[in-house]
Design a protein around this motif. Structure first.
Motif, PDB file in Angstrom:
ATOM      1  N   ALA A  33       0.832  -1.203   0.000  1.00  0.00           N
ATOM      2  CA  ALA A  33       0.000   0.000   0.000  1.00  0.00           C
ATOM      3  C   ALA A  33       0.864   1.249   0.000  1.00  0.00           C
ATOM      4  O   ALA A  33       2.000   1.239   0.495  1.00  0.00           O
ATOM      5  CB  ALA A  33      -0.925  -0.007   1.214  1.00  0.00           C
ATOM      6  N   PRO A  34       0.335   2.352  -0.525  1.00  0.00           N
ATOM      7  CA  PRO A  34       1.108   3.599  -0.570  1.00  0.00           C
ATOM      8  C   PRO A  34       1.320   4.179   0.833  1.00  0.00           C
ATOM      9  O   PRO A  34       0.473   4.037   1.709  1.00  0.00           O
ATOM     10  CB  PRO A  34       0.232   4.538  -1.400  1.00  0.00           C
ATOM     11  CG  PRO A  34      -0.829   3.698  -2.022  1.00  0.00           C
ATOM     12  CD  PRO A  34      -0.988   2.501  -1.153  1.00  0.00           C
ATOM     13  N   GLU A  35       2.448   4.850   0.995  1.00  0.00           N
ATOM     14  CA  GLU A  35       2.750   5.478   2.275  1.00  0.00           C
ATOM     15  C   GLU A  35       1.765   6.601   2.572  1.00  0.00           C
ATOM     16  O   GLU A  35       1.379   6.818   3.712  1.00  0.00           O
ATOM     17  CB  GLU A  35       4.182   6.033   2.233  1.00  0.00           C
ATOM     18  CG  GLU A  35       4.649   6.639   3.535  1.00  0.00           C
ATOM     19  CD  GLU A  35       6.099   7.092   3.475  1.00  0.00           C
ATOM     20  OE1 GLU A  35       6.656   7.167   2.348  1.00  0.00           O
ATOM     21  OE2 GLU A  35       6.679   7.361   4.536  1.00  0.00           O
ATOM     22  N   GLN A  36       1.368   7.315   1.524  1.00  0.00           N
ATOM     23  CA  GLN A  36       0.468   8.453   1.715  1.00  0.00           C
ATOM     24  C   GLN A  36      -0.784   8.271   0.870  1.00  0.00           C
ATOM     25  O   GLN A  36      -0.802   7.462  -0.055  1.00  0.00           O
ATOM     26  CB  GLN A  36       1.170   9.749   1.309  1.00  0.00           C
ATOM     27  CG  GLN A  36       2.403   9.994   2.165  1.00  0.00           C
ATOM     28  CD  GLN A  36       3.023  11.357   1.926  1.00  0.00           C
ATOM     29  OE1 GLN A  36       2.881  11.932   0.849  1.00  0.00           O
ATOM     30  NE2 GLN A  36       3.714  11.847   2.932  1.00  0.00           N
ATOM     31  N   ASN A  37      -1.781   9.046   1.204  1.00  0.00           N
ATOM     32  CA  ASN A  37      -3.004   9.009   0.412  1.00  0.00           C
ATOM     33  C   ASN A  37      -2.680   9.370  -1.038  1.00  0.00           C
ATOM     34  O   ASN A  37      -2.144  10.442  -1.311  1.00  0.00           O
ATOM     35  CB  ASN A  37      -4.027   9.994   0.988  1.00  0.00           C
ATOM     36  CG  ASN A  37      -5.395   9.814   0.372  1.00  0.00           C
ATOM     37  OD1 ASN A  37      -5.517   9.499  -0.823  1.00  0.00           O
ATOM     38  ND2 ASN A  37      -6.420  10.007   1.163  1.00  0.00           N
ATOM     39  N   ALA A  38      -3.005   8.456  -1.935  1.00  0.00           N
ATOM     40  CA  ALA A  38      -2.701   8.664  -3.357  1.00  0.00           C
ATOM     41  C   ALA A  38      -3.986   8.593  -4.176  1.00  0.00           C
ATOM     42  O   ALA A  38      -3.981   8.119  -5.318  1.00  0.00           O
ATOM     43  CB  ALA A  38      -1.686   7.635  -3.825  1.00  0.00           C
ATOM     44  N   SER A  39      -5.072   9.071  -3.595  1.00  0.00           N
ATOM     45  CA  SER A  39      -6.337   9.099  -4.327  1.00  0.00           C
ATOM     46  C   SER A  39      -6.207  10.016  -5.543  1.00  0.00           C
ATOM     47  O   SER A  39      -5.533  11.043  -5.485  1.00  0.00           O
ATOM     48  CB  SER A  39      -7.459   9.607  -3.422  1.00  0.00           C
ATOM     49  OG  SER A  39      -7.667   8.728  -2.346  1.00  0.00           O
ATOM     50  N   GLY A  40      -6.838   9.636  -6.626  1.00  0.00           N
ATOM     51  CA  GLY A  40      -6.845  10.477  -7.827  1.00  0.00           C
ATOM     52  C   GLY A  40      -5.565  10.402  -8.632  1.00  0.00           C
ATOM     53  O   GLY A  40      -5.353  11.228  -9.520  1.00  0.00           O
ATOM     54  N   THR A  41      -4.715   9.419  -8.362  1.00  0.00           N
ATOM     55  CA  THR A  41      -3.457   9.318  -9.116  1.00  0.00           C
ATOM     56  C   THR A  41      -3.582   8.406 -10.318  1.00  0.00           C
ATOM     57  O   THR A  41      -2.592   8.178 -11.022  1.00  0.00           O
ATOM     58  CB  THR A  41      -2.305   8.828  -8.225  1.00  0.00           C
ATOM     59  OG1 THR A  41      -2.682   7.593  -7.619  1.00  0.00           O
ATOM     60  CG2 THR A  41      -1.969   9.834  -7.142  1.00  0.00           C
ATOM     61  N   SER A  42      -4.773   7.848 -10.542  1.00  0.00           N
ATOM     62  CA  SER A  42      -5.008   7.024 -11.712  1.00  0.00           C
ATOM     63  C   SER A  42      -3.932   5.952 -11.831  1.00  0.00           C
ATOM     64  O   SER A  42      -3.515   5.386 -10.823  1.00  0.00           O
ATOM     65  CB  SER A  42      -5.068   7.920 -12.952  1.00  0.00           C
ATOM     66  OG  SER A  42      -5.509   7.196 -14.061  1.00  0.00           O
ATOM     67  N   ASN A  43      -3.466   5.699 -13.051  1.00  0.00           N
ATOM     68  CA  ASN A  43      -2.513   4.602 -13.277  1.00  0.00           C
ATOM     69  C   ASN A  43      -1.061   5.065 -13.234  1.00  0.00           C
ATOM     70  O   ASN A  43      -0.179   4.405 -13.796  1.00  0.00           O
ATOM     71  CB  ASN A  43      -2.778   3.947 -14.634  1.00  0.00           C
ATOM     72  CG  ASN A  43      -4.170   3.377 -14.747  1.00  0.00           C
ATOM     73  OD1 ASN A  43      -5.111   4.106 -15.040  1.00  0.00           O
ATOM     74  ND2 ASN A  43      -4.318   2.096 -14.497  1.00  0.00           N
ATOM     75  N   ALA A  44      -0.789   6.170 -12.578  1.00  0.00           N
ATOM     76  CA  ALA A  44       0.568   6.728 -12.601  1.00  0.00           C
ATOM     77  C   ALA A  44       1.597   5.759 -12.039  1.00  0.00           C
ATOM     78  O   ALA A  44       1.375   5.099 -11.022  1.00  0.00           O
ATOM     79  CB  ALA A  44       0.600   8.024 -11.780  1.00  0.00           C
ATOM     80  N   LEU A  45       2.736   5.685 -12.725  1.00  0.00           N
ATOM     81  CA  LEU A  45       3.906   4.973 -12.218  1.00  0.00           C
ATOM     82  C   LEU A  45       4.994   6.001 -11.921  1.00  0.00           C
ATOM     83  O   LEU A  45       5.128   6.991 -12.639  1.00  0.00           O
ATOM     84  CB  LEU A  45       4.434   3.966 -13.249  1.00  0.00           C
ATOM     85  CG  LEU A  45       3.580   2.730 -13.527  1.00  0.00           C
ATOM     86  CD1 LEU A  45       4.201   1.921 -14.649  1.00  0.00           C
ATOM     87  CD2 LEU A  45       3.413   1.879 -12.271  1.00  0.00           C
ATOM     88  N   THR A  46       5.759   5.764 -10.878  1.00  0.00           N
ATOM     89  CA  THR A  46       6.841   6.665 -10.499  1.00  0.00           C
ATOM     90  C   THR A  46       8.097   6.256 -11.254  1.00  0.00           C
ATOM     91  O   THR A  46       8.669   5.198 -10.988  1.00  0.00           O
ATOM     92  CB  THR A  46       7.077   6.593  -8.979  1.00  0.00           C
ATOM     93  OG1 THR A  46       5.865   6.966  -8.330  1.00  0.00           O
ATOM     94  CG2 THR A  46       8.204   7.515  -8.553  1.00  0.00           C
ATOM     95  N   LEU A  47       8.506   7.087 -12.210  1.00  0.00           N
ATOM     96  CA  LEU A  47       9.648   6.745 -13.054  1.00  0.00           C
ATOM     97  C   LEU A  47      10.866   7.629 -12.792  1.00  0.00           C
ATOM     98  O   LEU A  47      11.983   7.260 -13.138  1.00  0.00           O
ATOM     99  CB  LEU A  47       9.248   6.871 -14.535  1.00  0.00           C
ATOM    100  CG  LEU A  47       8.046   6.034 -14.972  1.00  0.00           C
ATOM    101  CD1 LEU A  47       7.726   6.293 -16.439  1.00  0.00           C
ATOM    102  CD2 LEU A  47       8.295   4.549 -14.733  1.00  0.00           C
ATOM    103  N   GLY A  48      10.684   8.771 -12.151  1.00  0.00           N
ATOM    104  CA  GLY A  48      11.762   9.738 -12.009  1.00  0.00           C
ATOM    105  C   GLY A  48      12.589   9.601 -10.752  1.00  0.00           C
ATOM    106  O   GLY A  48      13.522  10.376 -10.531  1.00  0.00           O
TER     107      GLY A  48
END
Ligand code: MN
Length: 256
Positions: A33-48
Protein backbone atom coordinates in the motif's frame (compact mmCIF):
# COMPACT_ATOMS: atom_id res chain seq x y z
CA UNK A 1 -4.74 -19.21 -2.92
CA UNK A 2 -2.55 -16.14 -2.89
CA UNK A 3 -4.16 -12.73 -2.67
CA UNK A 4 -2.43 -9.37 -3.14
CA UNK A 5 -4.25 -6.45 -1.55
CA UNK A 6 -3.54 -2.77 -2.28
CA UNK A 7 -5.37 0.54 -1.98
CA UNK A 8 -5.01 4.22 -2.81
CA UNK A 9 -5.92 5.86 0.50
CA UNK A 10 -2.63 4.81 2.08
CA UNK A 11 -1.58 2.01 4.39
CA UNK A 12 -3.17 3.57 7.47
CA UNK A 13 -6.63 3.81 5.90
CA UNK A 14 -9.47 2.11 7.80
CA UNK A 15 -10.88 0.69 4.57
CA UNK A 16 -7.70 -1.27 3.88
CA UNK A 17 -7.60 -2.67 7.41
CA UNK A 18 -11.24 -3.72 7.20
CA UNK A 19 -10.72 -5.44 3.84
CA UNK A 20 -7.59 -7.28 5.00
CA UNK A 21 -9.30 -8.42 8.19
CA UNK A 22 -12.47 -9.53 6.37
CA UNK A 23 -10.45 -11.59 3.88
CA UNK A 24 -8.58 -13.54 6.55
CA UNK A 25 -8.82 -17.25 5.84
CA UNK A 26 -9.44 -16.87 2.08
CA UNK A 27 -5.79 -17.53 1.32
CA UNK A 28 -2.29 -16.18 1.84
CA UNK A 29 -2.68 -12.43 1.93
CA UNK A 30 0.09 -9.94 1.18
CA UNK A 31 -0.51 -6.21 1.36
CA UNK A 32 1.31 -3.50 -0.61
CA UNK A 33 0.00 0.00 0.00
CA UNK A 34 1.11 3.60 -0.57
CA UNK A 35 2.75 5.48 2.27
CA UNK A 36 0.47 8.45 1.72
CA UNK A 37 -3.00 9.01 0.41
CA UNK A 38 -2.70 8.66 -3.36
CA UNK A 39 -6.34 9.10 -4.33
CA UNK A 40 -6.84 10.48 -7.83
CA UNK A 41 -3.46 9.32 -9.12
CA UNK A 42 -5.01 7.02 -11.71
CA UNK A 43 -2.51 4.60 -13.28
CA UNK A 44 0.57 6.73 -12.60
CA UNK A 45 3.91 4.97 -12.22
CA UNK A 46 6.84 6.67 -10.50
CA UNK A 47 9.65 6.75 -13.05
CA UNK A 48 11.76 9.74 -12.01
CA UNK A 49 13.03 8.42 -8.69
CA UNK A 50 13.53 5.05 -7.02
CA UNK A 51 10.95 3.61 -4.66
CA UNK A 52 11.45 2.58 -1.05
CA UNK A 53 9.53 -0.24 0.56
CA UNK A 54 9.36 -0.65 4.32
CA UNK A 55 7.42 -3.02 6.54
CA UNK A 56 4.90 -1.48 8.90
CA UNK A 57 1.62 -2.25 10.59
CA UNK A 58 -1.57 -0.86 9.16
CA UNK A 59 -4.61 0.06 11.23
CA UNK A 60 -5.72 -2.96 13.32
CA UNK A 61 -2.17 -4.32 13.10
CA UNK A 62 -1.92 -6.14 9.77
CA UNK A 63 1.55 -6.44 8.24
CA UNK A 64 2.00 -4.16 5.26
CA UNK A 65 4.64 -3.48 2.63
CA UNK A 66 4.56 0.29 2.44
CA UNK A 67 5.67 1.89 -0.83
CA UNK A 68 6.47 5.59 -1.15
CA UNK A 69 4.69 5.71 -4.48
CA UNK A 70 1.39 5.33 -6.23
CA UNK A 71 -1.20 2.52 -6.06
CA UNK A 72 -0.02 1.26 -9.45
CA UNK A 73 3.58 1.33 -8.18
CA UNK A 74 2.54 -0.91 -5.29
CA UNK A 75 1.03 -3.61 -7.45
CA UNK A 76 3.65 -3.18 -10.18
CA UNK A 77 6.68 -3.71 -7.94
CA UNK A 78 4.92 -6.57 -6.15
CA UNK A 79 4.18 -8.39 -9.41
CA UNK A 80 7.49 -7.67 -11.11
CA UNK A 81 9.79 -9.12 -8.49
CA UNK A 82 9.26 -7.95 -4.93
CA UNK A 83 6.44 -10.34 -4.07
CA UNK A 84 8.39 -13.34 -5.33
CA UNK A 85 5.33 -15.16 -6.63
CA UNK A 86 2.38 -14.56 -8.91
CA UNK A 87 -0.81 -13.97 -6.91
CA UNK A 88 -4.09 -15.60 -7.97
CA UNK A 89 -6.13 -12.50 -7.24
CA UNK A 90 -5.58 -8.76 -6.68
CA UNK A 91 -7.97 -6.81 -4.46
CA UNK A 92 -7.99 -3.04 -4.01
CA UNK A 93 -9.70 -0.83 -1.44
CA UNK A 94 -11.92 -0.40 0.26
CA UNK A 95 -11.90 3.17 -1.03
CA UNK A 96 -13.12 6.16 0.94
CA UNK A 97 -15.89 7.21 -1.46
CA UNK A 98 -17.50 6.06 -4.68
CA UNK A 99 -15.65 5.20 -7.87
CA UNK A 100 -18.44 5.27 -10.41
CA UNK A 101 -18.70 6.48 -14.00
CA UNK A 102 -15.81 8.74 -14.99
CA UNK A 103 -14.29 8.36 -11.51
CA UNK A 104 -12.83 5.09 -12.71
CA UNK A 105 -10.46 7.00 -15.01
CA UNK A 106 -8.98 9.00 -12.12
CA UNK A 107 -9.23 6.41 -9.38
CA UNK A 108 -6.10 4.98 -7.80
CA UNK A 109 -8.25 2.24 -6.30
CA UNK A 110 -9.37 1.06 -9.72
CA UNK A 111 -5.83 1.55 -11.06
CA UNK A 112 -4.30 -0.75 -8.43
CA UNK A 113 -6.73 -3.49 -9.45
CA UNK A 114 -6.16 -2.67 -13.11
CA UNK A 115 -2.41 -3.12 -12.69
CA UNK A 116 -3.09 -6.70 -11.66
CA UNK A 117 -5.45 -7.15 -14.59
CA UNK A 118 -2.84 -5.76 -17.02
CA UNK A 119 -0.43 -8.40 -15.73
CA UNK A 120 -3.05 -11.10 -16.34
CA UNK A 121 -4.25 -11.48 -12.75
CA UNK A 122 -8.00 -11.28 -12.02
CA UNK A 123 -8.76 -8.25 -9.88
CA UNK A 124 -11.52 -6.50 -7.97
CA UNK A 125 -11.67 -2.85 -6.85
CA UNK A 126 -13.92 -2.05 -3.88
CA UNK A 127 -15.26 1.38 -2.92
CA UNK A 128 -17.77 2.66 -0.40
CA UNK A 129 -20.41 4.94 -1.90
CA UNK A 130 -20.00 7.71 0.70
CA UNK A 131 -16.83 9.10 2.22
CA UNK A 132 -16.23 8.87 5.96
CA UNK A 133 -15.92 5.10 6.52
CA UNK A 134 -19.46 4.73 7.82
CA UNK A 135 -20.30 1.00 8.13
CA UNK A 136 -16.88 0.04 6.80
CA UNK A 137 -17.02 -3.44 8.38
CA UNK A 138 -20.33 -4.17 6.68
CA UNK A 139 -18.71 -3.12 3.41
CA UNK A 140 -15.74 -5.39 4.13
CA UNK A 141 -18.01 -8.37 4.87
CA UNK A 142 -19.77 -7.63 1.59
CA UNK A 143 -16.44 -7.51 -0.22
CA UNK A 144 -15.49 -10.89 1.20
CA UNK A 145 -18.85 -12.37 0.23
CA UNK A 146 -18.39 -11.10 -3.33
CA UNK A 147 -14.87 -12.53 -3.49
CA UNK A 148 -16.18 -15.91 -2.33
CA UNK A 149 -19.08 -15.81 -4.78
CA UNK A 150 -16.81 -14.78 -7.65
CA UNK A 151 -14.25 -17.45 -6.82
CA UNK A 152 -16.96 -20.09 -6.85
CA UNK A 153 -18.17 -19.04 -10.30
CA UNK A 154 -15.28 -17.54 -12.25
CA UNK A 155 -11.96 -18.99 -13.28
CA UNK A 156 -8.71 -17.56 -12.01
CA UNK A 157 -6.83 -19.43 -14.72
CA UNK A 158 -8.39 -18.22 -17.96
CA UNK A 159 -8.33 -14.68 -19.37
CA UNK A 160 -8.14 -12.13 -16.54
CA UNK A 161 -11.13 -10.06 -15.52
CA UNK A 162 -11.54 -6.78 -13.69
CA UNK A 163 -14.54 -5.89 -11.51
CA UNK A 164 -15.36 -2.47 -10.06
CA UNK A 165 -17.57 -2.74 -6.97
CA UNK A 166 -19.36 0.12 -5.18
CA UNK A 167 -21.02 -0.63 -1.86
CA UNK A 168 -23.62 1.57 -0.11
CA UNK A 169 -22.63 2.62 3.43
CA UNK A 170 -25.20 0.51 5.21
CA UNK A 171 -25.07 -1.86 8.14
CA UNK A 172 -27.04 -4.37 6.04
CA UNK A 173 -24.75 -4.03 2.99
CA UNK A 174 -24.19 -7.78 2.88
CA UNK A 175 -27.92 -8.39 2.42
CA UNK A 176 -28.39 -5.80 -0.34
CA UNK A 177 -29.07 -6.97 -3.90
CA UNK A 178 -25.95 -7.18 -6.06
CA UNK A 179 -26.40 -6.01 -9.62
CA UNK A 180 -24.09 -6.06 -12.60
CA UNK A 181 -23.99 -2.56 -14.08
CA UNK A 182 -22.34 -0.37 -16.70
CA UNK A 183 -20.51 2.85 -15.93
CA UNK A 184 -22.64 5.98 -15.86
CA UNK A 185 -21.27 9.46 -16.56
CA UNK A 186 -20.69 12.48 -14.39
CA UNK A 187 -21.06 16.14 -15.25
CA UNK A 188 -17.75 17.89 -15.64
CA UNK A 189 -16.11 18.69 -12.33
CA UNK A 190 -17.19 21.65 -10.19
CA UNK A 191 -15.18 24.84 -10.86
CA UNK A 192 -11.63 25.18 -9.60
CA UNK A 193 -11.46 26.90 -6.19
CA UNK A 194 -9.19 29.95 -6.06
CA UNK A 195 -7.73 31.13 -2.77
CA UNK A 196 -4.91 33.42 -1.67
CA UNK A 197 -2.00 31.86 0.19
CA UNK A 198 -0.28 33.59 3.17
CA UNK A 199 2.21 35.16 0.75
CA UNK A 200 -0.59 36.83 -1.17
CA UNK A 201 -0.30 34.51 -4.15
CA UNK A 202 -3.26 32.78 -5.78
CA UNK A 203 -3.58 29.03 -5.24
CA UNK A 204 -6.05 26.66 -6.82
CA UNK A 205 -7.85 23.57 -5.54
CA UNK A 206 -9.28 21.09 -8.02
CA UNK A 207 -13.04 21.25 -7.52
CA UNK A 208 -15.16 18.32 -6.40
CA UNK A 209 -16.43 15.77 -8.91
CA UNK A 210 -19.66 16.69 -10.70
CA UNK A 211 -23.01 15.09 -10.02
CA UNK A 212 -24.18 12.11 -12.01
CA UNK A 213 -25.33 13.06 -15.52
CA UNK A 214 -26.03 9.67 -17.00
CA UNK A 215 -27.46 7.72 -14.11
CA UNK A 216 -30.23 5.78 -15.81
CA UNK A 217 -31.26 2.23 -15.17
CA UNK A 218 -28.40 -0.16 -15.64
CA UNK A 219 -25.71 2.28 -14.48
CA UNK A 220 -23.59 2.08 -11.36
CA UNK A 221 -25.03 5.40 -10.14
CA UNK A 222 -28.56 4.08 -10.46
CA UNK A 223 -27.82 0.85 -8.63
CA UNK A 224 -26.18 2.57 -5.66
CA UNK A 225 -28.98 5.16 -5.52
CA UNK A 226 -31.41 2.23 -5.30
CA UNK A 227 -29.49 0.81 -2.36
CA UNK A 228 -27.85 -1.96 -4.35
CA UNK A 229 -24.27 -3.12 -4.58
CA UNK A 230 -22.97 -2.21 -8.04
CA UNK A 231 -20.59 -4.58 -9.81
CA UNK A 232 -19.22 -3.32 -13.14
CA UNK A 233 -16.95 -5.50 -15.29
CA UNK A 234 -14.27 -3.24 -16.77
CA UNK A 235 -11.98 -3.50 -19.76
CA UNK A 236 -9.02 -1.37 -20.78
CA UNK A 237 -9.43 -0.94 -24.57
CA UNK A 238 -10.20 2.78 -25.06
CA UNK A 239 -10.59 2.42 -28.83
CA UNK A 240 -13.80 3.96 -30.17
CA UNK A 241 -14.50 1.00 -32.42
CA UNK A 242 -17.72 2.45 -33.85
CA UNK A 243 -15.91 5.62 -34.96
CA UNK A 244 -13.02 4.00 -36.82
CA UNK A 245 -14.86 3.92 -40.14
CA UNK A 246 -15.98 7.55 -39.86
CA UNK A 247 -12.46 8.72 -39.11
CA UNK A 248 -11.03 6.65 -41.93
CA UNK A 249 -13.46 8.41 -44.31
CA UNK A 250 -12.79 11.89 -42.92
CA UNK A 251 -9.05 11.46 -43.18
CA UNK A 252 -9.03 9.48 -46.40
CA UNK A 253 -7.15 6.90 -44.41
CA UNK A 254 -7.32 3.17 -44.48
CA UNK A 255 -9.18 1.41 -41.70
CA UNK A 256 -6.96 -1.32 -40.34
MN1 MN B 1 -9.02 6.95 -2.39
Amino acid sequence: MRILIANDDGYLAPGLAALVQACEGLGDITVFAPEQNASGTSNALTLGRPLNIFQARGARGFACNVVNGTPSDCVHVALTGVLGHRPDLVLSGINNGANMGDDTLYSGTVAAAMEGYLFGVPAIAFSQAEKGWGEIDAAARTARAIVEQVLAQASLRGPPWLLNVNIPNRADAEQLPRVVTRLGRRHASEPVIRQINPRGEPIYWIGPAGDAREAGEGTDFHAVAQGQVSITPLQVDLTDHAARGTWAQRLGAGSA
